[in-house]
Motif scaffolding. Structure first.
Motif, PDB file in Angstrom:
ATOM      1  N   ARG A  41      70.926 -16.232 -64.840  1.00 26.65           N
ATOM      2  CA  ARG A  41      70.020 -16.299 -65.983  1.00 26.65           C
ATOM      3  C   ARG A  41      69.517 -17.736 -66.110  1.00 26.65           C
ATOM      4  O   ARG A  41      70.282 -18.682 -65.916  1.00 26.65           O
ATOM      5  CB  ARG A  41      70.779 -15.903 -67.247  1.00 26.65           C
ATOM      6  N   VAL A  42      68.241 -17.896 -66.422  1.00 20.26           N
ATOM      7  CA  VAL A  42      67.651 -19.206 -66.644  1.00 20.26           C
ATOM      8  C   VAL A  42      66.836 -19.095 -67.928  1.00 20.26           C
ATOM      9  O   VAL A  42      65.757 -18.501 -67.935  1.00 20.26           O
ATOM     10  CB  VAL A  42      66.733 -19.639 -65.481  1.00 20.26           C
ATOM     11  N   ASN A  43      67.387 -19.633 -69.037  1.00 23.21           N
ATOM     12  CA  ASN A  43      66.759 -19.477 -70.341  1.00 23.21           C
ATOM     13  C   ASN A  43      66.504 -17.987 -70.588  1.00 23.21           C
ATOM     14  O   ASN A  43      67.413 -17.196 -70.483  1.00 23.21           O
ATOM     15  CB  ASN A  43      65.512 -20.350 -70.467  1.00 23.21           C
ATOM     16  N   GLY A  44      65.277 -17.590 -70.848  1.00 21.66           N
ATOM     17  CA  GLY A  44      64.979 -16.179 -71.089  1.00 21.66           C
ATOM     18  C   GLY A  44      64.564 -15.435 -69.839  1.00 21.66           C
ATOM     19  O   GLY A  44      64.107 -14.294 -69.912  1.00 21.66           O
ATOM     20  N   SER A  45      64.715 -16.078 -68.680  1.00 23.24           N
ATOM     21  CA  SER A  45      64.314 -15.470 -67.419  1.00 23.24           C
ATOM     22  C   SER A  45      65.535 -15.266 -66.522  1.00 23.24           C
ATOM     23  O   SER A  45      66.649 -15.627 -66.876  1.00 23.24           O
ATOM     24  CB  SER A  45      63.289 -16.355 -66.711  1.00 23.24           C
ATOM     25  N   CYS A  46      65.284 -14.706 -65.346  1.00 18.67           N
ATOM     26  CA  CYS A  46      66.391 -14.495 -64.414  1.00 18.67           C
ATOM     27  C   CYS A  46      65.906 -14.626 -62.979  1.00 18.67           C
ATOM     28  O   CYS A  46      64.719 -14.546 -62.694  1.00 18.67           O
ATOM     29  CB  CYS A  46      67.026 -13.130 -64.629  1.00 18.67           C
ATOM     30  N   LEU A  47      66.883 -14.825 -62.094  1.00 17.87           N
ATOM     31  CA  LEU A  47      66.660 -14.801 -60.659  1.00 17.87           C
ATOM     32  C   LEU A  47      67.243 -13.491 -60.155  1.00 17.87           C
ATOM     33  O   LEU A  47      68.435 -13.216 -60.353  1.00 17.87           O
ATOM     34  CB  LEU A  47      67.362 -15.975 -59.972  1.00 17.87           C
ATOM     35  N   ARG A  48      66.411 -12.674 -59.546  1.00 17.52           N
ATOM     36  CA  ARG A  48      66.860 -11.424 -58.928  1.00 17.52           C
ATOM     37  C   ARG A  48      66.879 -11.593 -57.413  1.00 17.52           C
ATOM     38  O   ARG A  48      66.027 -12.293 -56.856  1.00 17.52           O
ATOM     39  CB  ARG A  48      65.912 -10.266 -59.259  1.00 17.52           C
ATOM     40  N   LEU A  49      67.839 -10.945 -56.775  1.00 22.91           N
ATOM     41  CA  LEU A  49      67.895 -10.853 -55.328  1.00 22.91           C
ATOM     42  C   LEU A  49      67.682  -9.389 -54.986  1.00 22.91           C
ATOM     43  O   LEU A  49      68.459  -8.524 -55.427  1.00 22.91           O
ATOM     44  CB  LEU A  49      69.250 -11.336 -54.803  1.00 22.91           C
ATOM     45  N   ASP A  65      55.406 -12.008 -66.010  1.00 20.10           N
ATOM     46  CA  ASP A  65      54.947 -12.287 -64.655  1.00 20.10           C
ATOM     47  C   ASP A  65      56.150 -12.144 -63.725  1.00 20.10           C
ATOM     48  O   ASP A  65      57.303 -12.222 -64.171  1.00 20.10           O
ATOM     49  CB  ASP A  65      54.442 -13.726 -64.532  1.00 20.10           C
ATOM     50  N   GLU A  66      55.885 -11.963 -62.437  1.00 20.47           N
ATOM     51  CA  GLU A  66      56.945 -11.939 -61.424  1.00 20.47           C
ATOM     52  C   GLU A  66      56.568 -12.922 -60.322  1.00 20.47           C
ATOM     53  O   GLU A  66      55.456 -12.871 -59.814  1.00 20.47           O
ATOM     54  CB  GLU A  66      57.072 -10.557 -60.771  1.00 20.47           C
ATOM     55  N   LEU A  67      57.487 -13.778 -59.975  1.00 18.83           N
ATOM     56  CA  LEU A  67      57.306 -14.681 -58.843  1.00 18.83           C
ATOM     57  C   LEU A  67      58.187 -14.177 -57.711  1.00 18.83           C
ATOM     58  O   LEU A  67      59.415 -14.115 -57.857  1.00 18.83           O
ATOM     59  CB  LEU A  67      57.702 -16.119 -59.212  1.00 18.83           C
ATOM     60  N   PHE A  68      57.565 -13.759 -56.609  1.00 20.37           N
ATOM     61  CA  PHE A  68      58.293 -13.271 -55.436  1.00 20.37           C
ATOM     62  C   PHE A  68      58.368 -14.368 -54.387  1.00 20.37           C
ATOM     63  O   PHE A  68      57.364 -15.032 -54.109  1.00 20.37           O
ATOM     64  CB  PHE A  68      57.572 -12.068 -54.803  1.00 20.37           C
ATOM     65  N   ILE A  69      59.541 -14.530 -53.784  1.00 22.77           N
ATOM     66  CA  ILE A  69      59.735 -15.423 -52.646  1.00 22.77           C
ATOM     67  C   ILE A  69      60.493 -14.629 -51.597  1.00 22.77           C
ATOM     68  O   ILE A  69      61.618 -14.172 -51.847  1.00 22.77           O
ATOM     69  CB  ILE A  69      60.555 -16.674 -53.021  1.00 22.77           C
ATOM     70  N   VAL A  70      59.891 -14.442 -50.441  1.00 29.67           N
ATOM     71  CA  VAL A  70      60.543 -13.706 -49.362  1.00 29.67           C
ATOM     72  C   VAL A  70      61.413 -14.675 -48.570  1.00 29.67           C
ATOM     73  O   VAL A  70      60.973 -15.767 -48.220  1.00 29.67           O
ATOM     74  CB  VAL A  70      59.501 -13.025 -48.448  1.00 29.67           C
ATOM     75  N   VAL A  71      62.650 -14.271 -48.295  1.00 30.68           N
ATOM     76  CA  VAL A  71      63.537 -15.107 -47.490  1.00 30.68           C
ATOM     77  C   VAL A  71      63.880 -14.461 -46.147  1.00 30.68           C
ATOM     78  O   VAL A  71      64.338 -15.144 -45.238  1.00 30.68           O
ATOM     79  CB  VAL A  71      64.828 -15.495 -48.258  1.00 30.68           C
ATOM     80  N   GLU A  72      63.644 -13.156 -46.026  1.00 31.67           N
ATOM     81  CA  GLU A  72      63.919 -12.458 -44.768  1.00 31.67           C
ATOM     82  C   GLU A  72      63.021 -11.230 -44.691  1.00 31.67           C
ATOM     83  O   GLU A  72      62.848 -10.516 -45.674  1.00 31.67           O
ATOM     84  CB  GLU A  72      65.388 -12.027 -44.735  1.00 31.67           C
ATOM     85  N   GLY A  73      62.449 -10.988 -43.519  1.00 29.23           N
ATOM     86  CA  GLY A  73      61.619  -9.801 -43.332  1.00 29.23           C
ATOM     87  C   GLY A  73      60.191 -10.028 -43.789  1.00 29.23           C
ATOM     88  O   GLY A  73      59.705 -11.156 -43.860  1.00 29.23           O
ATOM     89  N   CYS A  74      59.522  -8.930 -44.115  1.00 30.29           N
ATOM     90  CA  CYS A  74      58.132  -8.975 -44.559  1.00 30.29           C
ATOM     91  C   CYS A  74      57.977  -8.061 -45.766  1.00 30.29           C
ATOM     92  O   CYS A  74      58.382  -6.900 -45.727  1.00 30.29           O
ATOM     93  CB  CYS A  74      57.204  -8.513 -43.431  1.00 30.29           C
ATOM     94  N   LEU A  75      57.400  -8.596 -46.824  1.00 31.33           N
ATOM     95  CA  LEU A  75      57.183  -7.843 -48.049  1.00 31.33           C
ATOM     96  C   LEU A  75      55.689  -7.636 -48.249  1.00 31.33           C
ATOM     97  O   LEU A  75      54.923  -8.602 -48.266  1.00 31.33           O
ATOM     98  CB  LEU A  75      57.753  -8.594 -49.256  1.00 31.33           C
ATOM     99  N   CYS A 113      63.180 -12.927 -56.832  1.00 33.38           N
ATOM    100  CA  CYS A 113      62.168 -12.677 -57.847  1.00 33.38           C
ATOM    101  C   CYS A 113      62.585 -13.366 -59.134  1.00 33.38           C
ATOM    102  O   CYS A 113      63.725 -13.223 -59.571  1.00 33.38           O
ATOM    103  CB  CYS A 113      62.018 -11.167 -58.073  1.00 33.38           C
ATOM    104  N   PHE A 114      61.670 -14.118 -59.704  1.00 40.28           N
ATOM    105  CA  PHE A 114      61.882 -14.743 -61.009  1.00 40.28           C
ATOM    106  C   PHE A 114      61.029 -13.994 -62.022  1.00 40.28           C
ATOM    107  O   PHE A 114      59.833 -13.810 -61.811  1.00 40.28           O
ATOM    108  CB  PHE A 114      61.456 -16.217 -60.984  1.00 40.28           C
ATOM    109  N   GLU A 115      61.644 -13.561 -63.108  1.00 40.76           N
ATOM    110  CA  GLU A 115      60.929 -12.850 -64.167  1.00 40.76           C
ATOM    111  C   GLU A 115      61.740 -12.922 -65.449  1.00 40.76           C
ATOM    112  O   GLU A 115      62.865 -13.424 -65.448  1.00 40.76           O
ATOM    113  CB  GLU A 115      60.677 -11.399 -63.783  1.00 40.76           C
ATOM    114  N   GLU A 116      61.189 -12.394 -66.539  1.00 44.38           N
ATOM    115  CA  GLU A 116      61.932 -12.343 -67.800  1.00 44.38           C
ATOM    116  C   GLU A 116      63.192 -11.505 -67.616  1.00 44.38           C
ATOM    117  O   GLU A 116      63.155 -10.471 -66.957  1.00 44.38           O
ATOM    118  CB  GLU A 116      61.090 -11.693 -68.904  1.00 44.38           C
TER     119      GLU A 116
END
Length: 128
Positions: A41-49, A65-75, A113-116
């Protein structure tokens, strides 16, 4: 992969603040074809894997909003207007709140993914 909006919204936070987490190991431990978990959890947001194969349903988040960061494969992220965004490892994109989209893994994909925290998800019926 049929995940309810309520299950997505209420995913518990796996690790507290000040806990060092090896995200590469977290992703490698997932053997399921779909797993989306709140790591921190980061303040009112979260980091999802998210680790998955296949596609996720068409949906949007009314207030997050959603911030996606790919670390493996293709999204691939399909947008309602017909555009497809493809992210390779270490590429990112922000999907604005209220944007109807779906995610598709091209093979096994691991992304952050970072989002609320507790973001509402609204599923929509679409053919594509």
């Amino acid at each position: 992969m049929d995940v309810s909006a309520e299950a997505y919204k209420n995913e518990p936070v796996k690790y507290p603040a000040l806990h060092v987490t090896n995200l590469k190991e977290e992703g490698a431990r997932v053997a399921d074809s779909y797993r989306n978990q709140v790591i921190n959890r980061v303040n009112g947001s979260c980091l999802r894997l998210a680790v998955f194969e296949g596609e996720y349903r068409w949906h949007y988040h009314p207030t997050s909003d959603e911030l996606f960061i790919v670390v493996e494969g293709c999204l691939a992220i399909d947008l309602e207007d017909g555009r497809e965004l493809r992210l390779a490892p270490w590429e990112s994109v922000t999907i604005a709140a209220r944007t109807i989209h779906r995610t598709r893994a091209i093979g096994r994909t691991v992304n952050l993914c970072f989002e609320e925290l507790g973001a509402e998800t609204v599923f929509v019926d679409r053919t594509a």
